[in-house]
Design a protein around this motif. Structure first.
Motif, short mmCIF file in Angstrom:
data_model
loop_
_atom_site.label_atom_id
_atom_site.label_comp_id
_atom_site.label_asym_id
_atom_site.label_seq_id
_atom_site.Cartn_x
_atom_site.Cartn_y
_atom_site.Cartn_z
N ARG A 50 0.82 -1.21 0.00
CA ARG A 50 0.00 0.00 0.00
C ARG A 50 0.85 1.26 0.00
NH1 ARG A 50 -5.29 -1.12 2.49
NH2 ARG A 50 -6.06 -2.86 1.25
N ARG A 51 2.01 1.21 0.66
CA ARG A 51 2.86 2.40 0.69
C ARG A 51 3.69 2.52 -0.60
NH1 ARG A 51 3.46 5.40 5.34
NH2 ARG A 51 2.87 4.47 7.31
N ARG A 52 3.40 1.67 -1.55
CA ARG A 52 4.00 1.69 -2.88
C ARG A 52 5.49 1.38 -2.86
NH1 ARG A 52 0.42 6.38 -5.72
NH2 ARG A 52 -1.54 5.43 -5.14
N VAL A 53 5.94 0.70 -1.80
CA VAL A 53 7.34 0.26 -1.78
C VAL A 53 7.53 -0.78 -2.87
CG1 VAL A 53 9.14 -0.78 -0.36
CG2 VAL A 53 7.43 0.68 0.69
N VAL A 54 6.53 -1.66 -3.02
CA VAL A 54 6.61 -2.71 -4.02
C VAL A 54 6.69 -2.09 -5.42
CG1 VAL A 54 5.33 -4.60 -5.09
CG2 VAL A 54 5.46 -4.44 -2.61
N LEU A 55 5.85 -1.07 -5.64
CA LEU A 55 5.81 -0.41 -6.94
C LEU A 55 7.16 0.23 -7.24
CD1 LEU A 55 3.46 -0.05 -8.97
CD2 LEU A 55 3.23 2.28 -8.11
N ALA A 56 7.72 0.92 -6.24
CA ALA A 56 9.01 1.59 -6.44
C ALA A 56 10.10 0.56 -6.75
CB ALA A 56 9.36 2.38 -5.18
N LEU A 57 10.10 -0.55 -5.98
CA LEU A 57 11.12 -1.58 -6.20
C LEU A 57 10.93 -2.23 -7.57
CD1 LEU A 57 11.60 -3.45 -2.83
CD2 LEU A 57 13.09 -1.82 -3.92
N ALA A 58 9.68 -2.45 -7.98
CA ALA A 58 9.41 -3.06 -9.28
C ALA A 58 9.94 -2.15 -10.39
CB ALA A 58 7.92 -3.31 -9.44
N GLY A 59 9.72 -0.84 -10.22
CA GLY A 59 10.20 0.12 -11.21
C GLY A 59 11.72 0.09 -11.31
N LEU A 60 12.38 0.12 -10.14
CA LEU A 60 13.85 0.09 -10.11
C LEU A 60 14.37 -1.19 -10.75
CD1 LEU A 60 15.00 1.36 -6.61
CD2 LEU A 60 15.85 2.12 -8.82
N THR A 61 13.71 -2.30 -10.41
CA THR A 61 14.14 -3.60 -10.94
C THR A 61 14.02 -3.62 -12.45
OG1 THR A 61 13.30 -4.59 -8.92
CG2 THR A 61 13.74 -6.09 -10.74
N LEU A 62 12.91 -3.10 -12.95
CA LEU A 62 12.69 -3.08 -14.39
C LEU A 62 13.80 -2.27 -15.08
CD1 LEU A 62 10.46 -4.28 -16.18
CD2 LEU A 62 9.46 -2.00 -16.30
N VAL A 63 14.12 -1.12 -14.51
CA VAL A 63 15.18 -0.27 -15.09
C VAL A 63 16.50 -1.05 -15.11
CG1 VAL A 63 16.57 1.79 -14.67
CG2 VAL A 63 14.08 1.91 -14.45
N MET A 64 16.80 -1.70 -13.99
CA MET A 64 18.06 -2.45 -13.93
C MET A 64 18.07 -3.62 -14.92
SD MET A 64 19.50 -2.46 -10.08
CE MET A 64 20.90 -3.41 -10.57
N LEU A 65 16.92 -4.29 -15.06
CA LEU A 65 16.86 -5.43 -15.98
C LEU A 65 17.08 -4.95 -17.42
CD1 LEU A 65 13.84 -7.49 -14.55
CD2 LEU A 65 16.24 -8.15 -14.55
N VAL A 66 16.45 -3.84 -17.77
CA VAL A 66 16.57 -3.31 -19.14
C VAL A 66 18.02 -2.90 -19.41
CG1 VAL A 66 15.89 -1.41 -20.65
CG2 VAL A 66 14.15 -2.63 -19.32
N PHE A 67 18.59 -2.13 -18.48
CA PHE A 67 19.96 -1.66 -18.70
C PHE A 67 20.96 -2.82 -18.73
CE2 PHE A 67 18.45 2.62 -17.81
CZ PHE A 67 19.21 3.34 -18.71
N SER A 68 20.79 -3.75 -17.77
CA SER A 68 21.75 -4.86 -17.75
C SER A 68 21.56 -5.74 -18.99
CB SER A 68 21.59 -5.69 -16.47
OG SER A 68 20.31 -6.26 -16.41
#
Lengths: 283, 329
Positions: free
Chosen positions: A20-38
């Motif tokens: 609910r505090r959107r920690v999951v959303l923030a982490l998912a976003g960061l993960t996606l960015v890292m997956l794309v770049f890597s």
């Protein structure tokens, strides 16, 4: 109310808070960015001509370790900054007053919080880590020798750090607990690198810095175990044998059972200290 | 004598025992550093009684409440809730609590907060009853809204619903109307009176003396961590007064008034404190004598000392007993 039910209720509440505090959303976003770049980076490496198969495996191992270090850092930051506010924040704001006035034991409440954070941190490590391994497999045709062991070590590292953040949050402010936990995590990692350099130079005194820091806070030790399981066995030979110990993104040896046991004992002790402090605390 | 007979006799014996008090505490003490916040407090709250805790800021009211609910560890003393030692979590299974600092998980909806507390209490409360509790405090329309968007008053109303949701036998309300509008205060008063009618023990800590005076059967006045006075409202407010509007008040008339009790004069109005042992003859005797002495009596009004005056009187007396050190914060 039974202890198990309390623990599970609080653990589910902690997970719901993270969502609910959107920690999951923030982490998912960061993960996606890292997956794309890597993914982009790995595909560029794969396109490099003139690399032998051994060099390709070495490069894949090093870059995978580097990217997974990034993920472990996100997991560490995420859980450490969740662990502080979720405990100290609730006691400071008064949210804990109404909850702890229910017929529940404080140690059950703490165990529930801890379990929720463990589930959250481990869930992130497994999902993000597996995604990254698939990216590496697709782009560089590299699959680590022990993926489950490696991810388990990263998850264990996350558990150690969130337990530390929880222990700190029973004594200091929520923000300070996150900052100190992450600071100690970074300091231990640097001490580990310094120790590795000392070992590669046969300087016992410098090597001892890494050994001691890995005992005091087992995050770096567990991370080295994870790297060893991520990297190709031939990578060390390719890099130059024992001299690889001085390089921060290769690990020369797997963890011993004794060290893994110490990590478990460390977590149990830190949790018990946190519980002892929290149970005695006046709200 | 068979085992079954013994069991029956024991059951009869237990059934014949008076019900345990909702709250019983003895010799509670708590020190924070050099400050003795609570210094040997003992009292009881019977089931079905509404007891008010009064006292100035820092008197130890909230600390006492927190010690009863296991939120603060007492340095000394014992407490029982509904017949069980307060140190055991199970003692709180039939207790509802609205903290002075009322905050609820802002990421949950009002209905989810209630469901969480029901689950933690281990009591089965149907969803319809939970919705009824929200409706009782005026939050039926906001059941699905996140608590983070609630005003302070609405959060306090939610806190009241949380305190009541499990059908408690003891309710502890710490400043329950601090964020409420006048309508909300009346609602709380009605809820407290309804709880009393159901035989629920209520401990009410409030700065609003009028609120306490309207709903409480008994009052405990705390000052600097000690019980300065306690008793029923009749016991505490036992001293009555009479207000007399007089003209032609000669010195003889004034002397007669002074003989009846302490006199405060504002213009032609004289307020006379009546003796505590008055059997009802003091006022007619006084009026008869005043007329005999030539005073013209325009009005005679009975009056009672308010709880506020009594509270201030007790606290001032406690100050002067300490040598008037004037250390009150």
């Amino acid at each position: 109310m039974s202890s198990v039910r309390t623990v599970l209720t609080i653990a589910a509440l902690t997970l719901r808070e993270a969502v609910r505090r959107r920690v999951v959303l923030a982490l998912a976003g960061l993960t996606l960015v890292m997956l794309v770049f890597s993914g982009w980076g790995f595909s560029r490496l794969a396109d490099e001509s003139g690399l032998t198969s051994g060099q390709t495996r070495l490069t894949a191992s090093i870059v995978l370790n580097l990217v997974m270090f990034g993920f472990s850092l996100i997991a560490a930051l995420g859980t450490a900054f969740l662990a502080g506010p979720t405990l100290a924040g609730e006691t400071e704001s008064g949210i804990a007053l109404a909850v702890l006035a229910r017929p529940i034991r404080r140690s059950d409440f703490l165990l529930g919080k801890w379990l929720g954070l463990v589930a959250f941190g481990c869930g992130f490590v497994v999902l993000a880590g597996l995604s990254e391994l698939i990216v590496v497999q697709v782009t560089m045709d590299y699959w680590p020798p022990q993926p489950a062991v490696a991810l388990a070590h990263v998850a264990a590292q996350t558990i150690v750090l969130l337990t530390l953040a929880m222990l700190l949050s029973t004594a200091i402010s929520p923000m300070a607990s996150g900052v100190v936990a992450v600071g100690l995590f970074g300091a231990t990692w640097i001490a580990g690198v310094v120790g590795g350099i000392g070992a590669s130079l046969d300087n016992d005194a410098v090597a001892r810095v890494g050994t001691i820091s890995r005992m005091v806070l087992p995050t770096d030790g567990l991370w080295r175990g994870a790297m060893h399981a991520f990297q190709d066995p031939s990578a060390i030979v390719e890099f130059g044998g024992s001299e690889a110990g001085g390089f921060p993104f290769l690990s020369t040896a797997p963890l011993t059972t004794a060290y893994l046991l110490w990590a478990v004992v460390w977590v149990v002790m830190a949790w018990a200290l946190a519980a002892n402090s929290f149970v005695r605390r006046d709200l | 004598m068979t085992a079954a007979t013994v069991v029956h006799e024991v059951a009869d014996l237990v059934a014949g025992l008076p019900p345990t008090p909702a709250i019983w505490c003895s010799g509670l003490r708590k020190r924070y550093g050099r400050h003795q916040a609570v210094d040997g407090i003992s009292f009881e709250v019977q089931r079905g009684d509404v007891v008010g805790l009064l006292g100035p800021n820092g008197a130890g009211k909230t600390t006492v409440i927190k010690m009863l609910l296991g939120l603060v560890r007492p340095d000394a003393g014992e407490a029982m809730l509904l017949g069980r030692p307060a140190a055991e979590p199970s003692a709180r299974s039939r207790v509802g609590y609205l903290p002075e600092l009322f905050r609820y998980q802002p990421w949950l909806s009002a209905a989810e907060v209630l469901a969480l507390h029901v689950r933690l209490s281990g009591v089965a409360v149907p969803a319809s009853d939970q919705r009824e509790r929200l409706a009782l405090v005026g939050l039926a329309e906001r059941a699905g809204d996140r608590v983070g968007g609630f005003s302070k008053g609405m959060q306090q109303r939610l806190g009241l619903a949380v305190a009541l949701v499990t059908g408690p036998e003891l309710v502890v309300l710490d400043e329950p109307t601090s964020a409420l509008d006048p309508v909300g205060r009346v609602d709380v008063r009605d809820i407290v009176l309804a709880l009393k009618a159901q035989g629920v023990g209520v401990l009410l800590n409030s700065h609003l003396i009028g609120e306490v005076e309207r709903v409480c059967d008994r009052v405990i006045i705390l000052d600097r961590g000690r019980v300065a006075a306690s008793g029923t409202l009749a016991e505490l407010l036992g001293q009555r007064e009479v207000r007399v509007h007089l003209t032609a008040a000669t010195s003889a008339v004034e002397a007669r008034l002074a003989a009846a009790g302490r006199v405060d004069r504002i213009g032609d109005w004289f307020t006379v404190a009546l003796p505590p042992d008055d059997d009802g003859s003091a006022v007619p005797d006084l009026v008869r004598d005043l007329v005999t002495l030539g005073a013209r009596v325009h009005a005679v009004e009975p009056a009672r000392i308010s709880l506020e005056e009594r509270l201030l009187g007790i606290l001032r007396a406690a100050d002067s007993d300490r040598g008037g050190d004037g250390g009150r914060p």
